[in-house]
Motif scaffolding. Structure first.
Motif, PDB file in Angstrom:
ATOM      1  N   ALA A 123       0.813  -1.213   0.000  1.00  0.00           N
ATOM      2  CA  ALA A 123       0.000   0.000   0.000  1.00  0.00           C
ATOM      3  C   ALA A 123       0.849   1.267   0.000  1.00  0.00           C
ATOM      4  N   GLU A 124       1.915   1.270   0.764  1.00  0.00           N
ATOM      5  CA  GLU A 124       2.741   2.489   0.852  1.00  0.00           C
ATOM      6  C   GLU A 124       3.359   2.841  -0.495  1.00  0.00           C
ATOM      7  N   ALA A 125       3.887   1.830  -1.190  1.00  0.00           N
ATOM      8  CA  ALA A 125       4.500   2.082  -2.498  1.00  0.00           C
ATOM      9  C   ALA A 125       3.455   2.523  -3.517  1.00  0.00           C
ATOM     10  N   LEU A 126       2.255   1.939  -3.458  1.00  0.00           N
ATOM     11  CA  LEU A 126       1.199   2.330  -4.386  1.00  0.00           C
ATOM     12  C   LEU A 126       0.750   3.766  -4.139  1.00  0.00           C
ATOM     13  N   MET A 127       0.637   4.139  -2.877  1.00  0.00           N
ATOM     14  CA  MET A 127       0.250   5.523  -2.565  1.00  0.00           C
ATOM     15  C   MET A 127       1.318   6.497  -3.052  1.00  0.00           C
ATOM     16  N   ARG A 128       2.562   6.127  -2.854  1.00  0.00           N
ATOM     17  CA  ARG A 128       3.653   7.002  -3.295  1.00  0.00           C
ATOM     18  C   ARG A 128       3.656   7.149  -4.813  1.00  0.00           C
ATOM     19  N   ALA A 129       3.447   6.024  -5.512  1.00  0.00           N
ATOM     20  CA  ALA A 129       3.406   6.079  -6.973  1.00  0.00           C
ATOM     21  C   ALA A 129       2.243   6.932  -7.450  1.00  0.00           C
ATOM     22  N   ARG A 130       1.092   6.822  -6.783  1.00  0.00           N
ATOM     23  CA  ARG A 130      -0.044   7.671  -7.156  1.00  0.00           C
ATOM     24  C   ARG A 130       0.296   9.143  -7.010  1.00  0.00           C
ATOM     25  N   ASP A 131       0.914   9.494  -5.898  1.00  0.00           N
ATOM     26  CA  ASP A 131       1.268  10.899  -5.680  1.00  0.00           C
ATOM     27  C   ASP A 131       2.247  11.379  -6.741  1.00  0.00           C
ATOM     28  N   GLN A 132       3.208  10.531  -7.088  1.00  0.00           N
ATOM     29  CA  GLN A 132       4.187  10.902  -8.117  1.00  0.00           C
ATOM     30  C   GLN A 132       3.515  11.058  -9.476  1.00  0.00           C
ATOM     31  N   LEU A 133       2.563  10.174  -9.760  1.00  0.00           N
ATOM     32  CA  LEU A 133       1.868  10.257 -11.046  1.00  0.00           C
ATOM     33  C   LEU A 133       1.016  11.517 -11.119  1.00  0.00           C
ATOM     34  N   TYR A 134       0.339  11.832 -10.036  1.00  0.00           N
ATOM     35  CA  TYR A 134      -0.482  13.045 -10.039  1.00  0.00           C
ATOM     36  C   TYR A 134       0.397  14.267 -10.296  1.00  0.00           C
ATOM     37  N   GLU A 135       1.552  14.313  -9.664  1.00  0.00           N
ATOM     38  CA  GLU A 135       2.451  15.458  -9.856  1.00  0.00           C
ATOM     39  C   GLU A 135       2.978  15.496 -11.284  1.00  0.00           C
ATOM     40  N   ALA A 136       3.327  14.321 -11.838  1.00  0.00           N
ATOM     41  CA  ALA A 136       3.891  14.274 -13.189  1.00  0.00           C
ATOM     42  C   ALA A 136       2.858  14.637 -14.244  1.00  0.00           C
ATOM     43  N   MET A 137       1.619  14.194 -14.061  1.00  0.00           N
ATOM     44  CA  MET A 137       0.578  14.488 -15.043  1.00  0.00           C
ATOM     45  C   MET A 137       0.082  15.919 -14.918  1.00  0.00           C
ATOM     46  N   GLY A 138      -0.118  16.361 -13.702  1.00  0.00           N
ATOM     47  CA  GLY A 138      -0.666  17.688 -13.466  1.00  0.00           C
ATOM     48  C   GLY A 138      -2.183  17.684 -13.546  1.00  0.00           C
ATOM     49  N   PRO A 139      -2.831  18.580 -12.823  1.00  0.00           N
ATOM     50  CA  PRO A 139      -4.300  18.579 -12.774  1.00  0.00           C
ATOM     51  C   PRO A 139      -4.964  18.844 -14.110  1.00  0.00           C
ATOM     52  N   ASP A 140      -4.330  19.596 -14.995  1.00  0.00           N
ATOM     53  CA  ASP A 140      -4.966  19.897 -16.285  1.00  0.00           C
ATOM     54  C   ASP A 140      -5.082  18.661 -17.161  1.00  0.00           C
ATOM     55  N   LEU A 141      -4.020  17.854 -17.222  1.00  0.00           N
ATOM     56  CA  LEU A 141      -4.067  16.640 -18.029  1.00  0.00           C
ATOM     57  C   LEU A 141      -5.055  15.634 -17.433  1.00  0.00           C
ATOM     58  N   ILE A 142      -5.071  15.527 -16.112  1.00  0.00           N
ATOM     59  CA  ILE A 142      -6.016  14.619 -15.462  1.00  0.00           C
ATOM     60  C   ILE A 142      -7.450  15.067 -15.735  1.00  0.00           C
ATOM     61  N   ALA A 143      -7.696  16.356 -15.654  1.00  0.00           N
ATOM     62  CA  ALA A 143      -9.043  16.869 -15.940  1.00  0.00           C
ATOM     63  C   ALA A 143      -9.431  16.610 -17.386  1.00  0.00           C
ATOM     64  N   TRP A 144      -8.460  16.709 -18.298  1.00  0.00           N
ATOM     65  CA  TRP A 144      -8.741  16.424 -19.717  1.00  0.00           C
ATOM     66  C   TRP A 144      -9.198  14.980 -19.886  1.00  0.00           C
ATOM     67  N   ILE A 145      -8.501  14.044 -19.258  1.00  0.00           N
ATOM     68  CA  ILE A 145      -8.884  12.632 -19.351  1.00  0.00           C
ATOM     69  C   ILE A 145     -10.255  12.417 -18.724  1.00  0.00           C
ATOM     70  N   ASN A 146     -10.484  13.047 -17.575  1.00  0.00           N
ATOM     71  CA  ASN A 146     -11.781  12.928 -16.904  1.00  0.00           C
ATOM     72  C   ASN A 146     -12.931  13.406 -17.774  1.00  0.00           C
ATOM     73  N   GLY A 147     -12.663  14.351 -18.638  1.00  0.00           N
ATOM     74  CA  GLY A 147     -13.719  14.945 -19.446  1.00  0.00           C
ATOM     75  C   GLY A 147     -13.939  14.291 -20.794  1.00  0.00           C
ATOM     76  N   LEU A 148     -13.223  13.217 -21.097  1.00  0.00           N
ATOM     77  CA  LEU A 148     -13.377  12.579 -22.404  1.00  0.00           C
ATOM     78  C   LEU A 148     -14.758  11.940 -22.523  1.00  0.00           C
ATOM     79  N   PRO A 149     -15.441  12.126 -23.647  1.00  0.00           N
ATOM     80  CA  PRO A 149     -16.763  11.500 -23.833  1.00  0.00           C
ATOM     81  C   PRO A 149     -16.628  10.012 -24.100  1.00  0.00           C
TER      82      PRO A 149
END
Length: 241
Positions: A123-149
């Motif tokens: 769990a600790e490594a997965l949480m860390r990887a998630r945090d790293q991925l969020y930082e690497a992608m950035g909120p704008d790219l994540i929001a773009w994926i979230n908004g795909l039809p």
């Protein structure tokens, strides 16, 4: 290399001809093959482009594929089940991480420079990887994926990722069905005259039959990205290698 496979006229006794409002090009599952995507875009396609989803995982360049597509607002990008799994990992890394990593998420993480996790990580490594991925992608790219039809339609042709319930109208489909498919999609022809362009299921060669136009030729493994030019009365398949 760009290779036209064949041109197929798709009129069939139990289906009308394909009849989009205007010609368009559908692009099969890309799965991290930024090289093939770039080769296709370099040809300056003359018609609107619709991508069927699954931009990430399995291939080595998911990050580049996402950034290329996000930079092209003229391209319609649909969501696939692999985008669903990526977003689920960001929300719940310990619960959703193992499945995503098993299905190609490791390659996506690596494309963003994240290598400190594996399919058996705790769990600790997965949480860390998630945090790293969020930082690497950035909120704008994540929001773009979230908004795909989940689907797109022109005339009597719809584009989805995986398939559709053949007895439901397109507007009434469950979103999970569009992302993951339906057990009757390949068995039961539609009765509403709608042709469905889809990816998700790898085929040896693209086809247009019984209201289904299949264009996933497994680009990440085969090195063949397939596109379909869908025009009134015909579908033309092209292979990018």
């Amino acid at each position: 290399m760009i290779k036209r496979l064949f041109q197929r006229f798709v009129g069939q006794p139990d289906m009308p001809d394909v009849a989009p409002d205007s010609p368009f090009i559908a692009v099969g599952d890309i799965h991290g093959r930024a090289d093939l995507l770039a080769r296709f875009l370099d040809t300056t396609p003359p018609h609107p482009i619709v991508c069927v989803g699954d931009y990430v995982d399995r291939g080595d360049s998911s990050a580049e594929v996402l950034r290329m597509l996000r930079a092209r607002p003229d391209i319609t990008c649909l969501s696939g089940n692999h985008e669903v799994m990526l977003l689920a990992f960001l929300k719940n890394p310990t619960g959703e991480g193992p499945r995503w990593l098993h299905n190609g998420g490791l390659q996506t993480l690596a494309s963003f420079g994240i290598a400190s996790v594996s399919q058996i990580s705790g769990a600790e490594a997965l949480m860390r990887a998630r945090d790293q991925l969020y930082e690497a992608m950035g909120p704008d790219l994540i929001a773009w994926i979230n908004g795909l039809p989940a689907y797109w339609q022109s005339g009597n042709v719809a584009v989805v990722h995986a398939g559709a319930d053949p007895v439901r109208k397109l507007a009434d489909q469950q979103i999970d069905t569009l992302h993951w498919g339906h057990p009757n999609f390949m068995k039961t022809p539609r009765v509403d005259g709608i042709w469905v362009v889809h990816g998700h299921t790898i085929v040896d060669a693209p086809s247009a039959t019984q209201g289904r136009i299949a264009i996933d030729t497994g680009a990440y493994a085969t090195g063949r990205l397939t596109t379909a030019l869908v025009a009134p009365g015909r579908t033309t398949f092209t292979e990018i290698t």
